[in-house]
Write a protein that holds these residues in place. Structure first.
Motif, PDB file in Angstrom:
ATOM      1  N   SER A 128      -4.214  -7.605  -8.399  1.00 51.85           N
ATOM      2  CA  SER A 128      -3.435  -6.517  -8.993  1.00 51.85           C
ATOM      3  C   SER A 128      -2.007  -6.970  -9.263  1.00 51.85           C
ATOM      4  O   SER A 128      -1.435  -6.704 -10.317  1.00 51.85           O
ATOM      5  CB  SER A 128      -3.446  -5.295  -8.084  1.00 51.85           C
ATOM      6  OG  SER A 128      -2.638  -4.278  -8.594  1.00 51.85           O
ATOM      7  N   ALA A 142       0.619   1.972  -3.668  1.00 53.79           N
ATOM      8  CA  ALA A 142      -0.360   0.902  -3.477  1.00 53.79           C
ATOM      9  C   ALA A 142       0.091  -0.047  -2.369  1.00 53.79           C
ATOM     10  O   ALA A 142      -0.715  -0.499  -1.552  1.00 53.79           O
ATOM     11  CB  ALA A 142      -0.564   0.138  -4.780  1.00 53.79           C
ATOM     12  N   GLU A 143       1.381  -0.330  -2.324  1.00 54.29           N
ATOM     13  CA  GLU A 143       1.915  -1.198  -1.266  1.00 54.29           C
ATOM     14  C   GLU A 143       1.765  -0.542   0.096  1.00 54.29           C
ATOM     15  O   GLU A 143       1.377  -1.170   1.086  1.00 54.29           O
ATOM     16  CB  GLU A 143       3.380  -1.510  -1.556  1.00 54.29           C
ATOM     17  CG  GLU A 143       4.020  -2.485  -0.591  1.00 54.29           C
ATOM     18  CD  GLU A 143       3.410  -3.869  -0.670  1.00 54.29           C
ATOM     19  OE1 GLU A 143       3.506  -4.613   0.327  1.00 54.29           O
ATOM     20  OE2 GLU A 143       2.821  -4.216  -1.726  1.00 54.29           O
ATOM     21  N   ARG A 166      -5.431  -6.923  -3.807  1.00 57.08           N
ATOM     22  CA  ARG A 166      -3.990  -6.724  -3.972  1.00 57.08           C
ATOM     23  C   ARG A 166      -3.371  -7.885  -4.752  1.00 57.08           C
ATOM     24  O   ARG A 166      -2.490  -7.696  -5.593  1.00 57.08           O
ATOM     25  CB  ARG A 166      -3.319  -6.611  -2.585  1.00 57.08           C
ATOM     26  CG  ARG A 166      -1.914  -6.135  -2.646  1.00 57.08           C
ATOM     27  CD  ARG A 166      -1.860  -4.640  -2.968  1.00 57.08           C
ATOM     28  NE  ARG A 166      -0.826  -4.378  -3.944  1.00 57.08           N
ATOM     29  CZ  ARG A 166      -1.006  -3.666  -5.035  1.00 57.08           C
ATOM     30  NH1 ARG A 166      -2.176  -3.153  -5.292  1.00 57.08           N
ATOM     31  NH2 ARG A 166      -0.039  -3.462  -5.880  1.00 57.08           N
ATOM     32  N   VAL A 196     -10.438   2.159   1.016  1.00 55.89           N
ATOM     33  CA  VAL A 196      -9.208   1.409   0.768  1.00 55.89           C
ATOM     34  C   VAL A 196      -9.267   0.727  -0.602  1.00 55.89           C
ATOM     35  O   VAL A 196      -8.301   0.767  -1.376  1.00 55.89           O
ATOM     36  CB  VAL A 196      -8.971   0.372   1.881  1.00 55.89           C
ATOM     37  CG1 VAL A 196      -7.759  -0.488   1.556  1.00 55.89           C
ATOM     38  CG2 VAL A 196      -8.775   1.070   3.222  1.00 55.89           C
ATOM     39  N   LEU A 197     -10.384   0.111  -0.906  1.00 50.99           N
ATOM     40  CA  LEU A 197     -10.520  -0.565  -2.205  1.00 50.99           C
ATOM     41  C   LEU A 197     -10.506   0.440  -3.357  1.00 50.99           C
ATOM     42  O   LEU A 197      -9.942   0.160  -4.421  1.00 50.99           O
ATOM     43  CB  LEU A 197     -11.812  -1.379  -2.227  1.00 50.99           C
ATOM     44  CG  LEU A 197     -11.879  -2.573  -1.269  1.00 50.99           C
ATOM     45  CD1 LEU A 197     -13.214  -3.290  -1.401  1.00 50.99           C
ATOM     46  CD2 LEU A 197     -10.725  -3.533  -1.518  1.00 50.99           C
ATOM     47  N   LEU A 200      -9.346  -6.954   0.878  1.00 48.24           N
ATOM     48  CA  LEU A 200      -8.191  -6.145   0.485  1.00 48.24           C
ATOM     49  C   LEU A 200      -7.065  -7.018  -0.058  1.00 48.24           C
ATOM     50  O   LEU A 200      -6.447  -6.694  -1.074  1.00 48.24           O
ATOM     51  CB  LEU A 200      -7.704  -5.311   1.681  1.00 48.24           C
ATOM     52  CG  LEU A 200      -6.431  -4.485   1.456  1.00 48.24           C
ATOM     53  CD1 LEU A 200      -6.598  -3.539   0.268  1.00 48.24           C
ATOM     54  CD2 LEU A 200      -6.086  -3.697   2.715  1.00 48.24           C
ATOM     55  N   ASP A 235      -3.929   0.942  -9.059  1.00 48.39           N
ATOM     56  CA  ASP A 235      -3.756  -0.134 -10.033  1.00 48.39           C
ATOM     57  C   ASP A 235      -3.868   0.414 -11.451  1.00 48.39           C
ATOM     58  O   ASP A 235      -3.124   0.029 -12.359  1.00 48.39           O
ATOM     59  CB  ASP A 235      -4.802  -1.226  -9.781  1.00 48.39           C
ATOM     60  CG  ASP A 235      -4.561  -2.465 -10.638  1.00 48.39           C
ATOM     61  OD1 ASP A 235      -3.393  -2.704 -11.014  1.00 48.39           O
ATOM     62  OD2 ASP A 235      -5.523  -3.173 -10.934  1.00 48.39           O
ATOM     63  N   GLN A 250      -6.901   1.405  -3.935  1.00 54.78           N
ATOM     64  CA  GLN A 250      -6.177   0.326  -4.599  1.00 54.78           C
ATOM     65  C   GLN A 250      -6.541   0.245  -6.085  1.00 54.78           C
ATOM     66  O   GLN A 250      -5.663   0.059  -6.942  1.00 54.78           O
ATOM     67  CB  GLN A 250      -6.483  -1.012  -3.913  1.00 54.78           C
ATOM     68  CG  GLN A 250      -5.886  -1.163  -2.534  1.00 54.78           C
ATOM     69  CD  GLN A 250      -4.363  -1.155  -2.561  1.00 54.78           C
ATOM     70  OE1 GLN A 250      -3.737  -1.738  -3.437  1.00 54.78           O
ATOM     71  NE2 GLN A 250      -3.771  -0.486  -1.581  1.00 54.78           N
ATOM     72  N   THR A 251      -7.804   0.396  -6.394  1.00 54.67           N
ATOM     73  CA  THR A 251      -8.240   0.360  -7.788  1.00 54.67           C
ATOM     74  C   THR A 251      -7.632   1.512  -8.581  1.00 54.67           C
ATOM     75  O   THR A 251      -7.183   1.347  -9.723  1.00 54.67           O
ATOM     76  CB  THR A 251      -9.767   0.415  -7.873  1.00 54.67           C
ATOM     77  OG1 THR A 251     -10.325  -0.678  -7.138  1.00 54.67           O
ATOM     78  CG2 THR A 251     -10.243   0.343  -9.313  1.00 54.67           C
ATOM     79  N   CYS A 263      -1.895  -0.510   1.089  1.00 53.42           N
ATOM     80  CA  CYS A 263      -2.323  -1.855   1.482  1.00 53.42           C
ATOM     81  C   CYS A 263      -1.876  -2.185   2.898  1.00 53.42           C
ATOM     82  O   CYS A 263      -2.637  -2.737   3.692  1.00 53.42           O
ATOM     83  CB  CYS A 263      -1.775  -2.871   0.478  1.00 53.42           C
ATOM     84  SG  CYS A 263      -2.305  -4.564   0.790  1.00 53.42           S
ATOM     85  N   SER A 302      -5.011   7.675   1.921  1.00 57.48           N
ATOM     86  CA  SER A 302      -4.742   6.305   2.360  1.00 57.48           C
ATOM     87  C   SER A 302      -4.585   6.220   3.870  1.00 57.48           C
ATOM     88  O   SER A 302      -4.907   5.199   4.482  1.00 57.48           O
ATOM     89  CB  SER A 302      -3.484   5.776   1.669  1.00 57.48           C
ATOM     90  OG  SER A 302      -2.333   6.490   2.082  1.00 57.48           O
TER      91      SER A 302
END
Length: 430
Positions: free
Chosen positions: A423, A396-397, A420, A370-371, A416, A378, A374-375, A400, A360
């Protein structure tokens, strides 16, 4: 596994060990013909010409030396490629490869077999029966060489490349995490806290804890009628700044405190590098380092980083416990194998941090990475394990925030934020 067996296992993984075994077997096979030859009937020994074996062994001796040298140089090139394109921690994965070790050992053994056979033939140690035995053994060696060459050629296609490094690291990580799921306290009880009256024990060596002999600790604890609280587990850095364990015993360290302290310390094998055997975090660390190297400006390969994200997500998903067992601990299910030893377990947040923190950070400026992160987080947040789910949400936070602070293109930032937001919506509905 006790310390002695573990050290023996480490020796068997070394490249020279298998090569030595094959070399000894080759020499013994060549010498057997001398002992067995007199028992072969003359009518059978006359079937083999005097020069037939000599010519074949000469070809084997000259060719196998070249093949062994080539194979060894190929293995060195593969380890160099794994270290440069992946991480230096992946070199051991290449050197411990079973196919590579077997190939080198076979070629070296065949060379020594032919060399010893030629020496014995020229010295006149083989009679007619001995030449027949040697000829049969030579045919078997040729068949073994051809089979091994075909396997080795097929194996060379992926040896040392980044995809193979990821696969090997993922396999090691899967084995370590499966063992951790089954025995989170290494067969002991889960350490919930250290008693106030427990006496700390410091190790006199500095380095990484490679192995922990739980059986020895259990025996020592029984002799002291004590409870041992292990705070440093395999994979942790050991130094005089932190105790490796605490001893809770009414009689302290017994009649000979120095000997007892030394015996307790010997249960911890400390070295200059980590070992995969009892360290479930090392495989994830190697995968994370491969992704970080791929995201460096010199390589700039976000696709490899995304592949690593997929792998670590799959690995962490397998460790999630069912909902009805999420709150159970090892000691609550059955009597542990080492009831007097309490071991600190690994927090699920540590697994998530090791897997995703570096990715990250290094991929914060690439929207596709980044995506993907996040996926993946999630998916882990939907786990039935509350601890893993909470750790994934926190990571994840963090990821982000890193992305929003690094991405310069406004459209990437909106992408992004949309991911988020969706999610968060799924989490609130769940």
């Amino acid at each position: 596994m006790n310390r002695t067996w573990w050290l023996a296992l480490q020796i068997t993984k070394r490249l020279w060990f298998r090569a030595t075994l094959f070399a000894i077997m080759a020499v013994v096979t060549a010498v057997v013909g001398i002992a067995v030859g007199p028992y072969i009937p003359d009518r059978l020994s006359d079937l083999i010409g005097a020069k037939a074996v000599d010519a074949i062994l000469t070809i084997l001796a000259s060719s196998m030396l070249a093949v062994t040298t080539f194979s060894l140089s190929t293995l060195v090139s593969a380890t160099t490629a794994a270290a440069s394109s992946g991480t230096p921690r992946a070199v051991s994965l290449i050197l411990e490869d079973g196919t590579a070790q077997t190939a080198l050992s076979t070629f070296l053994g065949a060379f020594l077999f032919s060399l010893v056979g030629l020496i014995a033939l020229n010295a006149g140690l083989y009679g007619g029966g001995g030449r027949l035995v040697l000829f049969a053994a030579t045919l078997a060696v040729v068949l073994l060489i051809v089979t091994m060459l075909l396997r080795w050629i097929d194996h060379l296609a992926g040896l040392g490349n980044v995809g193979e490094t990821i696969r090997r690291a993922a396999e090691k990580a899967a084995d370590g995490m499966a063992l951790n799921s089954e025995r989170p306290a290494l067969g002991g009880r889960v350490l919930d806290g250290v008693p106030q009256d427990a006496v700390p024990l410091y190790h006199d060596q500095v380095g990484y804890i490679r192995h922990l002999d739980m059986g020895r600790l259990q025996r020592l604890a029984e002799g002291l009628e004590a409870k041992l609280h292990v705070t440093q587990r395999p994979g942790d850095f050991c130094s005089l700044a932190r105790p490796v364990l605490y001893v809770e015993a009414a009689a302290g360290f017994g009649d000979d405190p120095e000997a007892t302290r030394a015996a307790l310390g010997n249960a911890f094998t400390v070295g200059d590098s980590r070992s995969y055997d009892q360290d479930p975090l090392l495989g994830l660390t190697v995968l994370s380092e491969v992704a970080s190297r791929a995201l460096s400006p010199g390589i700039n390969d976000p696709g490899t980083a995304i592949d690593v994200v997929t792998q670590v997500t799959r690995l962490l998903s397998r460790t999630a416990m069912p909902a009805d067992a999420a709150s159970k601990k090892e000691g609550d299910v059955a009597e542990p194998e080492y009831p007097r030893v309490f071991v600190r377990t690994i927090d699920p947040a540590t697994f998530v941090d090791v897997a995703f923190l570096a990715i990250s950070r290094d991929g914060a400026g690439l929207i596709e990475v980044v995506l993907a992160v996040q996926t993946a987080l999630d998916a882990l947040a939907a786990s039935s394990d509350p601890a893993l789910s909470g750790a994934a949400l926190a990571m994840a936070e963090t990821a982000c925030k890193r992305g929003l602070a690094t991405l310069a293109f406004e459209d990437d930032r909106r992408r992004l934020e949309a991911v988020r937001l969706s999610s968060d919506l799924r989490q609130s509905m769940g």
